[in-house]
Enzyme design. Structure first.
Site, PDB file in Angstrom:
ATOM      1  N   CYS A 149     -42.405 -37.833   3.373  1.00 35.80           N
ATOM      2  CA  CYS A 149     -43.733 -37.680   3.985  1.00 35.80           C
ATOM      3  C   CYS A 149     -44.561 -38.968   3.948  1.00 35.80           C
ATOM      4  O   CYS A 149     -45.516 -39.105   4.709  1.00 35.80           O
ATOM      5  CB  CYS A 149     -44.497 -36.547   3.309  1.00 35.80           C
ATOM      6  SG  CYS A 149     -43.666 -34.964   3.518  1.00 35.80           S
ATOM      7  N   HIS A 154     -51.858 -37.707   5.516  1.00 39.78           N
ATOM      8  CA  HIS A 154     -50.657 -36.895   5.729  1.00 39.78           C
ATOM      9  C   HIS A 154     -51.091 -35.428   5.678  1.00 39.78           C
ATOM     10  O   HIS A 154     -51.912 -35.039   4.849  1.00 39.78           O
ATOM     11  CB  HIS A 154     -49.623 -37.182   4.641  1.00 39.78           C
ATOM     12  CG  HIS A 154     -48.508 -36.193   4.627  1.00 39.78           C
ATOM     13  ND1 HIS A 154     -47.787 -35.881   5.763  1.00 39.78           N
ATOM     14  CD2 HIS A 154     -48.003 -35.413   3.631  1.00 39.78           C
ATOM     15  CE1 HIS A 154     -46.890 -34.968   5.448  1.00 39.78           C
ATOM     16  NE2 HIS A 154     -47.000 -34.658   4.172  1.00 39.78           N
ATOM     17  N   ASN A 188     -46.743 -29.228   8.456  1.00 34.77           N
ATOM     18  CA  ASN A 188     -46.364 -30.503   7.831  1.00 34.77           C
ATOM     19  C   ASN A 188     -45.181 -31.091   8.602  1.00 34.77           C
ATOM     20  O   ASN A 188     -44.086 -30.537   8.574  1.00 34.77           O
ATOM     21  CB  ASN A 188     -45.993 -30.234   6.368  1.00 34.77           C
ATOM     22  CG  ASN A 188     -45.625 -31.494   5.601  1.00 34.77           C
ATOM     23  OD1 ASN A 188     -45.359 -32.537   6.198  1.00 34.77           O
ATOM     24  ND2 ASN A 188     -45.594 -31.389   4.287  1.00 34.77           N
TER      25      ASN A 188
HETATM   26  O1  UT7 Z   1     -45.553 -33.137   2.214  1.00 35.91           O
HETATM   27  C1  UT7 Z   1     -45.173 -33.469   0.914  1.00 35.91           C
HETATM   28  C2  UT7 Z   1     -46.160 -33.024  -0.045  1.00 35.91           C
HETATM   29  N1  UT7 Z   1     -46.174 -31.579  -0.111  1.00 35.91           N
HETATM   30  C3  UT7 Z   1     -47.255 -30.989  -0.538  1.00 35.91           C
HETATM   31  O2  UT7 Z   1     -48.224 -31.654  -0.808  1.00 35.91           O
HETATM   32  C4  UT7 Z   1     -47.224 -29.505  -0.746  1.00 35.91           C
HETATM   33  C5  UT7 Z   1     -48.008 -29.176  -1.972  1.00 35.91           C
HETATM   34  N2  UT7 Z   1     -48.019 -27.775  -2.310  1.00 35.91           N
HETATM   35  C6  UT7 Z   1     -48.696 -26.844  -1.589  1.00 35.91           C
HETATM   36  O3  UT7 Z   1     -49.234 -27.126  -0.551  1.00 35.91           O
HETATM   37  C7  UT7 Z   1     -48.826 -25.452  -2.180  1.00 35.91           C
HETATM   38  O4  UT7 Z   1     -48.399 -25.470  -3.520  1.00 35.91           O
HETATM   39  C8  UT7 Z   1     -48.033 -24.372  -1.400  1.00 35.91           C
HETATM   40  C9  UT7 Z   1     -48.673 -24.126  -0.057  1.00 35.91           C
HETATM   41  C10 UT7 Z   1     -46.591 -24.817  -1.225  1.00 35.91           C
HETATM   42  C11 UT7 Z   1     -48.035 -23.053  -2.173  1.00 35.91           C
HETATM   43  O5  UT7 Z   1     -49.366 -22.627  -2.394  1.00 35.91           O
HETATM   44  P1  UT7 Z   1     -49.837 -22.158  -3.854  1.00 35.91           P
HETATM   45  O6  UT7 Z   1     -51.226 -21.745  -3.733  1.00 35.91           O
HETATM   46  O7  UT7 Z   1     -49.495 -23.289  -4.791  1.00 35.91           O
HETATM   47  O8  UT7 Z   1     -48.953 -20.867  -4.088  1.00 35.91           O
HETATM   48  P2  UT7 Z   1     -47.840 -20.582  -5.185  1.00 35.91           P
HETATM   49  O9  UT7 Z   1     -46.599 -21.357  -4.887  1.00 35.91           O
HETATM   50  O10 UT7 Z   1     -48.446 -20.698  -6.539  1.00 35.91           O
HETATM   51  O11 UT7 Z   1     -47.547 -19.063  -4.892  1.00 35.91           O
HETATM   52  C12 UT7 Z   1     -48.521 -18.021  -5.103  1.00 35.91           C
HETATM   53  C13 UT7 Z   1     -47.891 -16.691  -4.740  1.00 35.91           C
HETATM   54  C14 UT7 Z   1     -46.536 -16.464  -5.404  1.00 35.91           C
HETATM   55  O12 UT7 Z   1     -46.438 -15.088  -5.698  1.00 35.91           O
HETATM   56  P3  UT7 Z   1     -46.637 -14.556  -7.195  1.00 35.91           P
HETATM   57  O13 UT7 Z   1     -45.618 -15.262  -8.030  1.00 35.91           O
HETATM   58  O14 UT7 Z   1     -48.047 -14.939  -7.548  1.00 35.91           O
HETATM   59  O15 UT7 Z   1     -46.426 -13.092  -7.062  1.00 35.91           O
HETATM   60  C15 UT7 Z   1     -45.564 -16.783  -4.300  1.00 35.91           C
HETATM   61  O16 UT7 Z   1     -44.338 -16.110  -4.420  1.00 35.91           O
HETATM   62  O17 UT7 Z   1     -47.664 -16.641  -3.329  1.00 35.91           O
HETATM   63  C16 UT7 Z   1     -46.298 -16.293  -3.083  1.00 35.91           C
HETATM   64  N3  UT7 Z   1     -45.877 -16.956  -1.853  1.00 35.91           N
HETATM   65  C17 UT7 Z   1     -46.039 -16.394  -0.641  1.00 35.91           C
HETATM   66  N4  UT7 Z   1     -46.564 -15.238  -0.234  1.00 35.91           N
HETATM   67  C18 UT7 Z   1     -46.586 -14.973   1.084  1.00 35.91           C
HETATM   68  C19 UT7 Z   1     -45.288 -18.165  -1.722  1.00 35.91           C
HETATM   69  N5  UT7 Z   1     -45.060 -18.414  -0.416  1.00 35.91           N
HETATM   70  C20 UT7 Z   1     -45.505 -17.335   0.269  1.00 35.91           C
HETATM   71  C21 UT7 Z   1     -45.546 -17.004   1.626  1.00 35.91           C
HETATM   72  N6  UT7 Z   1     -46.092 -15.838   1.995  1.00 35.91           N
HETATM   73  N7  UT7 Z   1     -45.076 -17.834   2.591  1.00 35.91           N
END
Ligand code: UT7
Length: 318
Positions: free
Chosen positions: A114, A245, A275
């Protein structure tokens, strides 16, 4: 005379097919509400069958050449950032060179995921300032749809395909003020592809520990932004446009808040493009240049963070 480099034209290209969150919710356990709330993404463009990174890069390059009013004969170097090359080799850059009908000069790929566009811009800037090139086509293009695990809801909803390009040329006037690149390979296992020619002899799929990447992104981006401002004796309040980005709207708004920058000074495309890795900055830049937001003389800051980890920034007087 000090040699400077300036962006003289921008271009971008997105595949025609748009996939909405609602469409994804039909095949994986997700919802439009979750994706919008956690990421700001509403849709993404996905390449058609047979449409490759080189095809996308080629179209973006043609538009940048047109905007710069230069022909391919005037280009002496092509630097293409991608983590999704058409093939392991030859480089996608040489494929684009051929599609453009360019048989002179040199072309190569660079890989910083990225952060790829910022890395490519830094390389091109240094080639020009070292007197080794006069006009460089700098491209970021990706087809991340090809390396996604479409059954993994934690990653497949986040990415899209696209490409952007700029013509960077030798100039007497200031343009790229400075570039700042960083990497720290200790974090390679937080964002990676679980395949490759030398390991699994397969392409593999993207794997990400999202929340951990998020935490590092916020810290690293803030520090590289301050580093680039300090290197040029500027204050946060001097920034006219932040072209970041586009990984997550929450990261973009958080960075703007930290900088004390009004949200409408941040160029946002993540809602429509998701992204697009190395393509996201040149896609956003092209949009803001073409719609007249970015004006001559303004201070533009680009920053990115990606797998590796890699991160970096470029400060530009437009
Ligand atoms: O480009 C390179 C750099 N990349 C980035 O900068 C990405 C950085 N990370 C992020 O943008 C975020 O961490 C994400 C968007 C990937 C995830 O968001 P989050 O708020 O950190 O969510 P999380 O991974 O902590 O997940 C929260 C909950 C989980 O469920 P439980 O364990 O709380 O029951 C996940 O399983 O959301 C669940 N979850 C989803 N639910 C519905 C994860 N993905 C999804 C989904 N739909 N697509």
């Amino acid at each position: 005379m000090t040699i400077h480099s300036r962006i003289s034209g921008t271009g971008s290209f997105l595949p025609e097919r748009i996939v909405t969150n609602a469409e994804l919710a039909k095949t994986v356990d997700t919802s439009d509400e979750w994706i919008v709330e956690r990421t700001g993404i509403r849709q993404r463009h996905i390449a058609a069958e047979g449409e490759t990174t080189a095809n996308i890069a080629h179209q973006a390059a043609l538009r940048a050449l047109d905007a710069a009013a230069v022909s391919i004969a005037d280009i002496d170097l092509v630097v293409l950032a991608t983590a999704t090359p058409d093939n392991t080799f030859p480089s996608t850059a040489t494929k684009v060179q051929s599609l453009l009908g360019m048989t002179h000069g040199a072309a190569f790929d660079i890989q910083a995921v990225c952060s790829g566009f910022v890395y490519a811009l830094a390389i091109a800037d240094n080639f020009i300032k070292a007197g080794q090139a006069e006009r460089v086509l700098v491209i970021g293009a990706e087809t991340f749809s090809r390396i996604l695990d479409w059954e993994d809801r934690t990653t497949c909803v986040l990415f899209g395909d696209g490409g952007g390009a700029v013509v960077l040329e030798k100039s007497e006037k200031e343009g790229i003020l400075s570039t700042h690149l960083h990497s720290d390979g200790r974090y390679g296992n937080l964002l990676y592809v679980d395949g490759g020619p030398s390991t699994t002899q397969s392409v593999g799929h993207l794997r990400m520990s999202g929340p951990e990447v998020f935490r590092h992104a916020v810290v690293n981006l803030a520090s590289v932004v301050d580093e680039s401002l300090a290197a040029n004796n500027y204050q946060r309040s001097d920034i006219d446009w932040l072209v970041p980005h586009q990984a997550n709207l929450r990261i973009l708004t958080g960075t703007a808040r930290k900088l004390g920058l009004a949200q409408d000074r941040v160029v946002v495309t993540v809602d429509r493009h998701a992204n697009t890795s190395a393509a996201s900055i040149p896609l956003a830049l092209d949009e803001a240049v073409r719609d007249g937001r970015i004006q001559e003389g303004q201070l533009v800051l680009m920053e990115a963070m990606g797998g590796g980890f890699t991160w970096g920034a470029a400060l530009v007087r437009w």
